[in-house]
Design a protein around this motif. Structure first.
Motif, PDB file in Angstrom:
ATOM      1  N   GLU A  81       9.327 -13.468  -0.372  1.00 33.95           N
ATOM      2  CA  GLU A  81       8.835 -13.287   0.994  1.00 33.95           C
ATOM      3  C   GLU A  81       9.092 -14.524   1.855  1.00 33.95           C
ATOM      4  O   GLU A  81       9.090 -14.426   3.083  1.00 33.95           O
ATOM      5  CB  GLU A  81       7.356 -12.898   0.969  1.00 33.95           C
ATOM      6  N   GLU A 113       4.328 -10.700   6.343  1.00 37.61           N
ATOM      7  CA  GLU A 113       4.889 -11.416   5.173  1.00 37.61           C
ATOM      8  C   GLU A 113       4.186 -12.761   4.962  1.00 37.61           C
ATOM      9  O   GLU A 113       4.019 -13.199   3.823  1.00 37.61           O
ATOM     10  CB  GLU A 113       6.384 -11.651   5.310  1.00 37.61           C
ATOM     11  N   HIS A 116       1.090 -11.805   3.231  1.00 37.07           N
ATOM     12  CA  HIS A 116       1.338 -11.420   1.833  1.00 37.07           C
ATOM     13  C   HIS A 116       1.526 -12.658   0.957  1.00 37.07           C
ATOM     14  O   HIS A 116       1.046 -12.710  -0.165  1.00 37.07           O
ATOM     15  CB  HIS A 116       2.577 -10.523   1.720  1.00 37.07           C
ATOM     16  N   HIS A 192      -0.363  -3.868  -0.437  1.00 33.61           N
ATOM     17  CA  HIS A 192       0.981  -4.387  -0.185  1.00 33.61           C
ATOM     18  C   HIS A 192       1.903  -3.235   0.235  1.00 33.61           C
ATOM     19  O   HIS A 192       2.631  -3.332   1.223  1.00 33.61           O
ATOM     20  CB  HIS A 192       1.510  -5.113  -1.431  1.00 33.61           C
ATOM     21  N   GLU A 196       4.477  -2.717   3.352  1.00 28.93           N
ATOM     22  CA  GLU A 196       5.894  -2.772   2.978  1.00 28.93           C
ATOM     23  C   GLU A 196       6.651  -1.506   3.387  1.00 28.93           C
ATOM     24  O   GLU A 196       7.864  -1.543   3.591  1.00 28.93           O
ATOM     25  CB  GLU A 196       6.041  -2.994   1.471  1.00 28.93           C
TER      26      GLU A 196
HETATM   27 FE   LIG Z   1       5.287  -8.321   1.433  1.00 29.25          FE
END
Ligand SMILES: [Fe+2]
Ligand SMILES: [Fe+2]
Length: 310
Positions: A81, A113, A116, A192, A196
């Motif tokens: 990422e 991102e 994440h 996630h 995504e």
């Molecule tokens: Fe991600």
């Protein structure tokens, strides 16, 4: 591009923005919710950890393997990422003075991102609290990002779509009924995946848009660079499989002889290649998009390279 395609692309960026706003989640309030990991649970489902490939291990040892792989999962995502986000920020430049909805979609992508990466750093730390000391992940995300971003945008977007599509398959694997799977890790897959799904659509839009500006010769070179990137990912997986197998052998509480250590390392590598290369490369949507952009002989070159990573 005809008018209908143009309208539908604009609409797809807009839908990504809408969905991104609707599914948006918070690391603590939605994913972690004050929970801790429990070493009595598996962290990755058998379909991802390839538990069946670890033929010499007991059920408890296979559970430990799934926990080691779960920690590596968090670290690998944190790593990829880093370069994905940098590439998305770079691509957003193309939209600065153009489609503001496309720009918003990419800004949200980048923001997600970053979140994440923060989530996966937390997960790595939290798994570290319940597993024995000695685990290592020595690959530097910034060094990898520098090297990946040295390749053409076409190649980086190909790898990125591959990665963001396989998170969807990983989510599907994690929702299969498995009473031993950690509820917290299941939620990591679930949340996630929610964000995504939009990333994979945006990767495709950006890849096709970027591809339209390339000459046949540039694309020919980009195909080779994509193969180089997949091989580089495999190099990372080989190093981590070796490291994780060594960690297992020294912390599993019994003697693992050299022959068994080799079979365990081979099983780790098999699982990592499945998780991070093959599950994306075999994704029907990846094949569909890729085949529209490349010639048959370029496709054969990619297939031949992938076949060496079995
Ligand atoms: Fe991600
Ligand atoms: Fe993503």
């Amino acid at each position: 591009m005809n008018a209908i395609d143009k309208i539908s692309d604009t609409d797809r960026y807009a839908r990504c923005v809408q969905t991104s706003k609707r599914v948006r989640w918070d690391i603590d309030d939605d994913v972690i919710r004050g929970r801790r990991f429990d070493a009595g649970h598996k962290f990755l489902p058998d379909g991802l950890s390839l538990a069946g490939a670890f033929t010499t291990l007991s059920a408890d040892e296979k559970r430990f393997v799934s926990q080691i792989q779960g920690r590596t999962y968090a670290n690998v995502f944190g790593l990829v990422e880093r370069f994905i986000n940098a590439k998305v920020l770079e691509l957003s430049h193309d939209h600065w003075f153009g489609d503001q909805v496309a720009l918003e979609a990419l800004v949200r992508f980048s923001d997600e991102e970053l979140k994440h990466q923060a989530l996966f750093r937390r997960i790595d730390m939290m798994v570290g609290e319940v597993l024995p000391d000695g685990y290592r992940f020595d690959i530097d995300p910034n060094a990898v990002a520098h090297s990946v971003l040295g390749k053409s945008t076409w190649a980086v977007l190909a790898l990125t779509l591959d990665i963001e599509l396989f998170t969807q398959l990983h989510y599907r694997q994690s929702i299969e009924p498995d009473t031993e799977l950690s509820e917290l890790f299941k939620d990591v897959f679930l949340y996630h995946w929610k964000e995504e799904s939009q990333h994979a659509i945006l990767d495709e839009l950006e890849w096709v848009r970027h591809d339209a500006g390339l000459t046949a010769q540039q694309r020919e070179q980009a195909v080779d660079e994509f193969i180089d990137l997949v091989r580089a990912v495999d190099g990372i997986l080989q190093a981590q499989a070796k490291s994780d197998a060594g960690y297992f052998a020294t912390t599993c509480g019994r003697v693992v002889d050299e022959a068994e250590a080799r079979t365990i390392a081979a099983a780790f590598l098999k699982a990592y290649r499945w998780q991070y290369i093959q599950s994306g490369a075999q994704h029907p949507q990846f094949g569909k998009v890729l085949s529209k952009l490349i010639t048959d002989s370029q496709g054969q070159r990619i297939q031949a390279a992938l076949a060496t990573l079995q």
